[in-house]
Write an enzyme that holds these catalytic residues in place. Structure first.
Site, PDB file in Angstrom:
ATOM      1  CE1 TYR A  24      -3.840  -2.223   0.295  1.00  0.00           C
ATOM      2  CE2 TYR A  24      -2.608  -3.337   1.966  1.00  0.00           C
ATOM      3  CZ  TYR A  24      -3.540  -3.197   1.283  1.00  0.00           C
ATOM      4  OH  TYR A  24      -4.363  -4.440   1.112  1.00  0.00           O
ATOM      5  CG  HIS A  81     -13.492  -8.628  -1.464  1.00  0.00           C
ATOM      6  ND1 HIS A  81     -13.002  -8.038  -2.737  1.00  0.00           N
ATOM      7  CD2 HIS A  81     -12.308  -7.831  -0.806  1.00  0.00           C
ATOM      8  CE1 HIS A  81     -12.028  -7.560  -2.772  1.00  0.00           C
ATOM      9  NE2 HIS A  81     -11.529  -7.202  -1.511  1.00  0.00           N
ATOM     10  CG  HIS A 101      -9.768  -1.386  -4.924  1.00  0.00           C
ATOM     11  ND1 HIS A 101     -10.187  -2.078  -3.622  1.00  0.00           N
ATOM     12  CD2 HIS A 101     -10.816  -1.667  -5.695  1.00  0.00           C
ATOM     13  CE1 HIS A 101     -11.491  -2.239  -3.777  1.00  0.00           C
ATOM     14  NE2 HIS A 101     -12.037  -1.958  -5.077  1.00  0.00           N
ATOM     15  CB  VAL A 102      -3.883   1.367  -2.561  1.00  0.00           C
ATOM     16  CG1 VAL A 102      -2.528   1.932  -2.478  1.00  0.00           C
ATOM     17  CG2 VAL A 102      -4.858   2.754  -2.024  1.00  0.00           C
TER      18      VAL A 102
END
Length: 152
Positions: A24, A81, A101-102
């Site tokens: 990340y 999810h 999303h990173v």
């Protein structure tokens, strides 16, 4: 009137910069929020940030945005999810949103490949690191008329 953007970050994103930096990166959530706000303002938009580790709090914040926000940028984290509730809240308020999303979730564990949001998102940004926030904010601020027509 300036466009209003709501930036939502889900569970564990408060640990951005310290949690698994090899995945990340080392930029903190506070840094991401400050940079996103500054970028939005440079484009003539306003941006409010919200982060929670709790699904219900995210649902509440989305519902509170109804009629007050022009676009949402959401990094649902692990709720990507699992959360039908957040999906339903986004659809219920009718605010166009960008899913973010990173990391590249499709290059990770198989269970991360499914999203409850992607089929309804106006756009999806994955794997660009924290730069993805800048891209998402810019897209909402600059292309809102296209987002407004999104088939939600």
């Amino acid at each position: 009137m300036p466009k209003s953007i709501l930036l939502i970050n889900g569970p564990n994103l408060n640990l951005l910069g310290t949690r698994e930096p090899h995945i990340y990166g080392s930029t903190t959530l506070a840094d991401v929020e400050a940079a996103s706000k500054a970028h939005a303002e440079s484009l003539g938009a306003t941006l409010e940030s919200f982060q929670s580790n709790h699904e219900g709090a995210i649902v509440d914040r989305i519902q509170a945005a109804r009629g007050r926000v022009d676009g949402i940028v959401i990094n649902p984290g692990a709720y990507t999810h699992t959360s039908v509730a957040i999906r339903d809240a986004l659809l219920g308020v009718g605010i166009p949103f960008i899913e973010l999303h990173v990391s590249n979730v499709h290059a990770r564990e198989p269970w991360r490949h499914h999203s409850y949001f992607s089929d309804k998102a106006a756009g999806i940004i994955v794997g660009l690191g924290v730069y993805g926030y800048r891209v998402a904010v810019e897209h909402v601020a600059v292309n809102f008329k296209e987002l407004e027509k999104a088939n939600l």
